[in-house]
Design an enzyme around this catalytic site. Structure first.
Site, PDB file in Angstrom:
ATOM      1  N   GLU A  60       0.870  -1.178   0.000  1.00 54.92           N
ATOM      2  CA  GLU A  60       0.000   0.000   0.000  1.00 54.92           C
ATOM      3  C   GLU A  60       0.896   1.213   0.000  1.00 54.92           C
ATOM      4  O   GLU A  60       1.726   1.373   0.892  1.00 54.92           O
ATOM      5  CB  GLU A  60      -0.815   0.073   1.288  1.00 54.92           C
ATOM      6  CG  GLU A  60      -1.886  -0.946   1.461  1.00 54.92           C
ATOM      7  CD  GLU A  60      -2.423  -0.840   2.890  1.00 54.92           C
ATOM      8  OE1 GLU A  60      -2.699   0.282   3.360  1.00 54.92           O
ATOM      9  OE2 GLU A  60      -2.514  -1.883   3.538  1.00 54.92           O
ATOM     10  N   ASP A  96      -5.414   9.539   9.701  1.00 54.43           N
ATOM     11  CA  ASP A  96      -4.188   8.900  10.129  1.00 54.43           C
ATOM     12  C   ASP A  96      -3.781   9.443  11.487  1.00 54.43           C
ATOM     13  O   ASP A  96      -4.097  10.583  11.822  1.00 54.43           O
ATOM     14  CB  ASP A  96      -3.093   9.157   9.096  1.00 54.43           C
ATOM     15  CG  ASP A  96      -3.254   8.261   7.878  1.00 54.43           C
ATOM     16  OD1 ASP A  96      -2.991   7.063   8.013  1.00 54.43           O
ATOM     17  OD2 ASP A  96      -3.685   8.753   6.812  1.00 54.43           O
TER      18      ASP A  96
END
Ligand SMILES: Cc1ncc(COP(=O)(O)O)c(C=O)c1O
Lengths: 243, 413
Positions: free
Chosen positions: A33, A44
């Site tokens: 990824e 995040d």
């Protein structure tokens, strides 16, 4: 189980990234990824957020194409992790570039929470280009939406264990895995967001997870320019996943 | 009221609406990009409370100890047919009251204070801290702490502290230390007082102080409203009401409640989400979060220590007028409730102080229950509703979130 490894592209700089990436490619794992850096990586945690800020300057599609080519050569499937917020204003162009880079698909973590009404449009635009949309679910995704997104897509499923990456609040892994497996049927479900102990990997395995995705725990090694530690960490993860 | 057979009405599980929402609940978000405020929750909340905040489970088993405490503090609360009010309004339908004022602390707040204190004690914690506006939440925390062997500290919004001395007395009686906020006990309080020594305080400031105090002293913070796990605990209200209506052979057409942070309203209505009941959430006109607030990510506390939530909000620095309904003086509303309002599933109303006082008088005179000033807002909406020709014949249920016996200073003779 499968192992997916996340790196923000190209953190901290193209040269250092390449060194870690090339080493990583010699290791056994399944999916890469690559995080497309953005100035607002809302979902995040603090560790990955830092990497986005640093990677912004070094990002180019030509460099990305090269990284994807290397990964594909090694037989790894390749996915972008990109916020819709980052490409909503030029979706067609951005998806064309992703396709050209050789990516197999993309995880887009903000669709359901911030662009809910555009979910079908995005899924269709990706399908047209033969790019897999990897649906991103968390514990707060309602059952009906999970079922709908599963209908709209056909590759694997990403399930976040935590409210954001790299942090840890208490979760009942058994309940969480059971719910999504029931809704997902035969589809492959890979768990990420906050996996930072072998104990967690073992529990996921025991409960029937199809794979794990790891990112934050790799950043430390890159920050300290510790290639050996980085490789060792991937080896340990691989040991737990594949044994 | 507290007979054994009644105890069967208390549900065995709490209901969490998140897996049943029409779209995903926007996740908590960090206010400060350099730090993780979500991670910080690990240091201030009991672990089990934090787990419940982010769970995907539709139901959570209520621990036996908490069920026992629920029956000790007056659950199930009564569902009363308000026949006198019906007659007064010449309403041809039925009005029911779910009376949360019937708990020993006088409001619904004890429903979540008990499990939070129980989980804290279970994890070996010795002391808890919280804020309070009108005093209801502080009272509930003080009692829940005592019942679970914990020491408690309460930061009370300065205006309420001055207006409601009896509230402080009850909290002291239950064993809590109570301080007016802004106070000199925390950095944020001192900072606020430096800028304005006569600051009346807000709920947002008091939350900031309580959270900072929890961090400074490594104790746990109890959540009074807004957060999802609180709404899950409050689902006892709606689940009981649903069962009580069922026993009476009735079906609710309309549910009405008041909104401060959204906990009593959501706890009351969410268990009815699988029915086609109409739902109306009443806020104060002086705190017009639904008509003038924006659906956006905003801070829960004024200092921005806690993660941001997406909700209807007037902005965390909004300073509301000093209305008596202290519990409605909050800038935001719970995320799941906000989302359902945005979807049109829940309707809204806003009632000003004058009108709520009128409803307060009518209700006291007809039903004998002195409602909390917050609850009076919901009663005012219900009165308007029952006066409309198109609503005749309907079955209306009002959640009376608390009694107002300690708020009588706002009634002029
Ligand atoms: C009696 C009463 N009703 C309502 C409220 C408003 O809070 P919520 O919307 O969370 O129920 C309060 C808050 O203090 C209260 O004390």
């Amino acid at each position: 189980m499968k192992l997916a490894l996340y790196l923000t592209f190209p953190y901290p700089s193209p040269a250092v990234f390449d060194r870690f990436f090339d080493n990583m490619m010699t290791m056994p794992f399944d999916y890469v990824e690559l995080g497309i850096p953005t100035d607002k990586p809302y979902y995040d945690g603090p560790v990955i957020r830092r990497t986005h800020r640093k990677a912004l300057d070094g990002f180019s599609f030509s460099a990305l194409n090269e990284a994807v080519r290397k990964a594909k050569q090694r037989g790894k499937r390749c996915f972008a992790l990109v916020y819709y917020n980052h490409f909503s204003s030029n979706m067609a162009e951005f998806l064309d570039l992703l396709k050209e880079s050789g990516m197999d698909g993309a995880i887009v973590p903000d669709i359901l929470t911030d662009y809910f009404d555009e979910r079908r449009k995005i899924a269709e635009a990706m399908k047209e280009r033969d790019l897999s949309l990897i649906p991103f679910f968390t514990s707060s995704t309602p059952d009906k939406i999970i079922s709908e997104m599963i209908q709209l897509t056909d590759d694997w499923i990403y399930h976040g264990l935590q409210p954001s990456t790299g942090i840890r609040v208490p979760v009942s892994i058994d309940l969480l895995v059971n719910r999504i497996k029931k809704l997902a049927g035969a589809r492959e479900v890979i768990f990420g967001f906050g996996i930072n102990s072998m104990e967690m990997v073992r529990e996921l395995k025991k409960e029937g997870a199809d794979g794990i995705a790891v990112g934050s725990s790799l950043v430390n090694y890159i920050e300290n320019n510790d290639v050996d530690g980085f490789i060792k960490e991937i080896e340990t993860l691989g040991g737990a996943v594949y044994d | 009221m507290y007979t054994e057979q009644n105890v069967d009405i208390i549900p065995e599980k709490w209901y969490n609406i998140v897996p049943d929402l029409p779209e995903p609940l926007p996740p908590a978000r960090d206010h400060d990009p350099e730090n993780s405020s979500i991670d910080l929750l690990n240091r201030i909340l009991p672990k089990e409370v934090l787990r419940q905040e982010f769970t995907s489970s539709r139901y959570e088993k209520i621990p036996d100890e908490v069920l026992e405490e629920y029956s000790q503090i007056g659950r199930p609360t009564p569902l009363i047919r308000a026949k006198n009010l019906e007659k007064y309004l010449k309403f041809t339908g039925k009005i029911f009251l779910k009376y949360e004022g019937g708990t020993v602390t006088g409001s619904h707040k004890i429903n979540t204070a008990l499990p939070q204190a129980y989980y804290a004690a279970n994890e070996g914690i010795q002391e808890v801290v919280t804020e309070t506006g009108a005093g209801q939440w502080g009272t509930a925390t003080a009692l829940a702490a005592t019942l679970n062997g914990l020491k408690s500290t309460v930061f009370m919004v300065k205006v309420s502290y001055d207006q409601k001395p009896l509230r402080k007395k009850i909290m002291n009686l239950y064993g809590a230390d109570v301080y007016p906020s802004p106070s000199t006990l925390t950095r944020f309080g001192r900072h606020t007082l430096e800028k304005d020594p006569n600051h009346p305080g807000t709920l947002g400031i008091a939350i900031s102080e309580a959270v900072q105090y929890a961090l400074d002293h490594d104790i746990r913070y109890l959540l009074g409203s807004v957060e999802n796990c609180v709404i899950t605990h409050q689902s006892v209200i709606g689940q009981e009401a649903k069962k009580q209506l069922e026993i009476l052979g009735e079906k609710a057409d309309t549910l009405i409640g008041c909104v401060g942070g959204g906990s009593n309203f959501s706890g009351f209505t969410f268990p009815f989400m699988d029915t086609d009941a109409e739902m109306i959430a009443t806020a104060a006109t002086e705190v017009p979060k639904f008509s003038q607030g924006k659906y956006m990510y905003d801070m829960i506390d004024t200092a921005g220590i806690l993660p941001e939530l997406k909700m209807f909000s007037l902005g965390a620095d909004f300073i509301p007028k000093s209305i008596y309904a202290g519990g409605l003086r909050y800038h935001g509303a719970a995320p799941a409730l906000s989302l359902l309002i945005k979807h049109g599933r829940i309707k809204t109303d806003e009632i000003d102080e004058v009108k709520s006082l009128e409803a307060f008088r009518i209700f006291s005179k007809t039903q004998g229950i002195v409602p909390a000033p917050e609850s009076s807002h919901a009663i005012a909406t219900a009165i308007d509703y029952c006066k409309k020709p198109e609503n005749q014949g309907k079955t209306v249920v009002i959640n009376v979130s608390g009694h107002g016996l300690l708020d009588l200073s706002f009634v002029r003779d």
